[in-house]
Design a protein around this motif. Sequence first.
Motif, PDB file in Angstrom:
ATOM      1  N   ALA A  55      15.275   3.623  -7.945  1.00 27.13           N
ATOM      2  CA  ALA A  55      14.676   3.869  -9.259  1.00 27.13           C
ATOM      3  C   ALA A  55      13.738   5.065  -9.217  1.00 27.13           C
ATOM      4  CB  ALA A  55      13.912   2.630  -9.713  1.00 27.13           C
ATOM      5  N   PRO A  56      13.900   6.028 -10.124  1.00 23.50           N
ATOM      6  CA  PRO A  56      12.984   7.176 -10.146  1.00 23.50           C
ATOM      7  C   PRO A  56      11.608   6.768 -10.685  1.00 23.50           C
ATOM      8  CG  PRO A  56      14.503   7.305 -11.983  1.00 23.50           C
ATOM      9  CD  PRO A  56      14.923   6.110 -11.160  1.00 23.50           C
ATOM     10  N   ALA A  57      10.595   7.408 -10.174  1.00 21.65           N
ATOM     11  CA  ALA A  57       9.222   7.179 -10.629  1.00 21.65           C
ATOM     12  C   ALA A  57       8.472   8.491 -10.487  1.00 21.65           C
ATOM     13  CB  ALA A  57       8.563   6.088  -9.797  1.00 21.65           C
ATOM     14  N   TYR A  58       7.292   8.563 -11.076  1.00 25.06           N
ATOM     15  CA  TYR A  58       6.488   9.763 -10.881  1.00 25.06           C
ATOM     16  C   TYR A  58       5.035   9.394 -10.614  1.00 25.06           C
ATOM     17  CZ  TYR A  58       5.851   9.238 -15.957  1.00 25.06           C
ATOM     18  OH  TYR A  58       5.600   8.748 -17.207  1.00 25.06           O
ATOM     19  N   LEU A  59       4.403  10.251  -9.844  1.00 24.55           N
ATOM     20  CA  LEU A  59       3.035  10.078  -9.386  1.00 24.55           C
ATOM     21  C   LEU A  59       2.066  10.635 -10.420  1.00 24.55           C
ATOM     22  CD1 LEU A  59       1.290   9.340  -6.836  1.00 24.55           C
ATOM     23  CD2 LEU A  59       1.588  11.713  -6.134  1.00 24.55           C
ATOM     24  N   THR A  60       1.005   9.864 -10.735  1.00 24.66           N
ATOM     25  CA  THR A  60       0.019  10.361 -11.697  1.00 24.66           C
ATOM     26  C   THR A  60      -1.342  10.630 -11.072  1.00 24.66           C
ATOM     27  OG1 THR A  60      -0.592   8.107 -12.347  1.00 24.66           O
ATOM     28  CG2 THR A  60       1.125   9.211 -13.649  1.00 24.66           C
ATOM     29  N   ASN A  61      -1.648   9.991  -9.932  1.00 21.60           N
ATOM     30  CA  ASN A  61      -2.954  10.201  -9.301  1.00 21.60           C
ATOM     31  C   ASN A  61      -2.908   9.716  -7.860  1.00 21.60           C
ATOM     32  OD1 ASN A  61      -5.656  10.976  -9.195  1.00 21.60           O
ATOM     33  ND2 ASN A  61      -6.394   8.979  -9.832  1.00 21.60           N
ATOM     34  N   PHE A  75      -1.818   5.442  -4.428  1.00 17.55           N
ATOM     35  CA  PHE A  75      -0.912   6.327  -5.146  1.00 17.55           C
ATOM     36  C   PHE A  75      -0.576   5.638  -6.471  1.00 17.55           C
ATOM     37  CE2 PHE A  75      -0.630   7.204  -0.730  1.00 17.55           C
ATOM     38  CZ  PHE A  75      -0.478   8.582  -0.640  1.00 17.55           C
ATOM     39  N   ASP A  76      -1.059   6.199  -7.578  1.00 19.17           N
ATOM     40  CA  ASP A  76      -0.832   5.600  -8.896  1.00 19.17           C
ATOM     41  C   ASP A  76       0.472   6.107  -9.488  1.00 19.17           C
ATOM     42  OD1 ASP A  76      -3.250   4.109  -9.081  1.00 19.17           O
ATOM     43  OD2 ASP A  76      -4.341   5.941  -9.595  1.00 19.17           O
ATOM     44  N   ILE A  77       1.236   5.164 -10.062  1.00 18.69           N
ATOM     45  CA  ILE A  77       2.461   5.477 -10.794  1.00 18.69           C
ATOM     46  C   ILE A  77       2.369   4.744 -12.132  1.00 18.69           C
ATOM     47  CG2 ILE A  77       3.854   5.827  -8.719  1.00 18.69           C
ATOM     48  CD1 ILE A  77       5.006   3.002  -9.237  1.00 18.69           C
ATOM     49  N   PRO A  78       3.084   5.181 -13.169  1.00 15.86           N
ATOM     50  CA  PRO A  78       3.003   4.488 -14.452  1.00 15.86           C
ATOM     51  C   PRO A  78       3.458   3.039 -14.326  1.00 15.86           C
ATOM     52  CG  PRO A  78       4.064   6.610 -14.723  1.00 15.86           C
ATOM     53  CD  PRO A  78       3.923   6.373 -13.245  1.00 15.86           C
ATOM     54  N   ALA A  79       2.738   2.147 -14.943  1.00 15.97           N
ATOM     55  CA  ALA A  79       3.094   0.728 -14.925  1.00 15.97           C
ATOM     56  C   ALA A  79       4.485   0.525 -15.500  1.00 15.97           C
ATOM     57  CB  ALA A  79       2.069  -0.082 -15.713  1.00 15.97           C
ATOM     58  N   GLY A  80       5.287  -0.252 -14.799  1.00 16.89           N
ATOM     59  CA  GLY A  80       6.621  -0.585 -15.283  1.00 16.89           C
ATOM     60  C   GLY A  80       7.668   0.492 -15.076  1.00 16.89           C
ATOM     61  N   GLN A 178       2.461  -2.899  -2.140  1.00 11.23           N
ATOM     62  CA  GLN A 178       3.047  -2.354  -3.352  1.00 11.23           C
ATOM     63  C   GLN A 178       2.707  -3.265  -4.532  1.00 11.23           C
ATOM     64  OE1 GLN A 178       7.419  -1.153  -4.993  1.00 11.23           O
ATOM     65  NE2 GLN A 178       7.112  -1.257  -2.806  1.00 11.23           N
ATOM     66  N   LEU A 179       2.133  -2.666  -5.565  1.00 10.69           N
ATOM     67  CA  LEU A 179       1.831  -3.381  -6.799  1.00 10.69           C
ATOM     68  C   LEU A 179       2.684  -2.775  -7.910  1.00 10.69           C
ATOM     69  CD1 LEU A 179      -2.036  -3.473  -6.295  1.00 10.69           C
ATOM     70  CD2 LEU A 179      -0.398  -5.283  -5.790  1.00 10.69           C
ATOM     71  N   SER A 180       2.630  -3.327  -9.089  1.00  7.99           N
ATOM     72  CA  SER A 180       3.511  -2.855 -10.166  1.00  7.99           C
ATOM     73  C   SER A 180       3.224  -1.421 -10.596  1.00  7.99           C
ATOM     74  CB  SER A 180       3.414  -3.781 -11.373  1.00  7.99           C
ATOM     75  OG  SER A 180       2.099  -3.732 -11.910  1.00  7.99           O
ATOM     76  N   ASP A 181       2.001  -0.944 -10.376  1.00  8.90           N
ATOM     77  CA  ASP A 181       1.651   0.404 -10.824  1.00  8.90           C
ATOM     78  C   ASP A 181       1.017   1.266  -9.741  1.00  8.90           C
ATOM     79  OD1 ASP A 181      -0.692  -1.013 -10.645  1.00  8.90           O
ATOM     80  OD2 ASP A 181      -1.530  -0.256 -12.524  1.00  8.90           O
ATOM     81  N   LYS A 182       1.158   0.869  -8.490  1.00  6.00           N
ATOM     82  CA  LYS A 182       0.551   1.661  -7.411  1.00  6.00           C
ATOM     83  C   LYS A 182       1.078   1.251  -6.049  1.00  6.00           C
ATOM     84  CE  LYS A 182      -3.632   0.306  -8.672  1.00  6.00           C
ATOM     85  NZ  LYS A 182      -3.352  -0.432  -9.821  1.00  6.00           N
ATOM     86  N   LEU A 183       0.910   2.168  -5.108  1.00  4.33           N
ATOM     87  CA  LEU A 183       1.170   1.900  -3.695  1.00  4.33           C
ATOM     88  C   LEU A 183      -0.163   2.074  -2.988  1.00  4.33           C
ATOM     89  CD1 LEU A 183       3.578   1.403  -1.668  1.00  4.33           C
ATOM     90  CD2 LEU A 183       3.226   3.798  -1.039  1.00  4.33           C
ATOM     91  N   VAL A 184      -0.555   1.087  -2.200  1.00  6.75           N
ATOM     92  CA  VAL A 184      -1.852   1.081  -1.535  1.00  6.75           C
ATOM     93  C   VAL A 184      -1.639   1.118  -0.020  1.00  6.75           C
ATOM     94  CG1 VAL A 184      -4.001  -0.210  -1.189  1.00  6.75           C
ATOM     95  CG2 VAL A 184      -2.830  -0.270  -3.416  1.00  6.75           C
ATOM     96  N   VAL A 185      -2.313   2.051   0.648  1.00 14.04           N
ATOM     97  CA  VAL A 185      -2.267   2.143   2.104  1.00 14.04           C
ATOM     98  C   VAL A 185      -3.685   1.959   2.624  1.00 14.04           C
ATOM     99  CG1 VAL A 185      -1.662   3.553   4.110  1.00 14.04           C
ATOM    100  CG2 VAL A 185      -0.292   3.721   2.007  1.00 14.04           C
ATOM    101  N   ASP A 186      -3.886   0.909   3.438  1.00 12.28           N
ATOM    102  CA  ASP A 186      -5.183   0.623   4.054  1.00 12.28           C
ATOM    103  C   ASP A 186      -5.088   0.940   5.531  1.00 12.28           C
ATOM    104  OD1 ASP A 186      -6.226  -0.379   1.650  1.00 12.28           O
ATOM    105  OD2 ASP A 186      -5.499  -2.404   2.078  1.00 12.28           O
ATOM    106  N   VAL A 187      -6.074   1.676   6.048  1.00 13.84           N
ATOM    107  CA  VAL A 187      -6.138   1.993   7.476  1.00 13.84           C
ATOM    108  C   VAL A 187      -7.423   1.381   8.024  1.00 13.84           C
ATOM    109  CG1 VAL A 187      -6.127   3.805   9.227  1.00 13.84           C
ATOM    110  CG2 VAL A 187      -4.888   4.152   7.065  1.00 13.84           C
TER     111      VAL A 187
END
Length: 191
Positions: A55-61, A75-80, A178-187
């Motif tokens: 599925a294509p998506a785009y990065l907003t922040n 990494f924020d992506i549009p919800a849904g 991975q959440l519905s509107d973002k990808l989170v990386v914790d180090v």
Amino acid sequence: MRKASRGALLAATATVSLSLVVAAPAAFAEASAGATAAACATGWGSLMKTASSSAPAYLTNVRTGSHDCYDRIVFDIPAGSTSRLGYYVQYVDAFEQDGSGDPIPVSGGAILEVRVQAASYDMENQKVTYPGKAKQPLPGVDLTGYKTFRDAKFGASFEGYSQVGVGVRARLPFKVTQLSDKLVVDVAHSW
């Protein structure tokens, strides 16, 4: 003899009391350090983590945060826009720009490469969705005072993926959520 015993008893009591007063802060500090280490136990590991999606998506922040046990990059992506986001997150010896292979210097003891299946532009509407510039620090990200993160550079947005190189203090465990509107990386700050 009673006076000598009473004096000896008072001296012994004073010595024990003084020992407890001096030892208590050290024991408390050791207990607190142990509790913090236990609270920060991760078990995350440092090997590559990946997921795929068509599925294509785009990065907003892209934004960061520092927490008690870890530093975070989001990494924020549009919800849904997608129910599952593709990504590759791994430690690399050198950070190289997708497409060109040009080296991008990233400060730190180790480099964590994050590739998110979300372009920094919306082709359908012909507009840029994230203003990251190749080989430059991430816009609006200041890592001053972070315990683990040292640097963060935008690599490219190439073939539907956006690429970021994160300089970390050392090769430390990390997790990807991975959440519905973002990808989170914790180090993590430590092993």
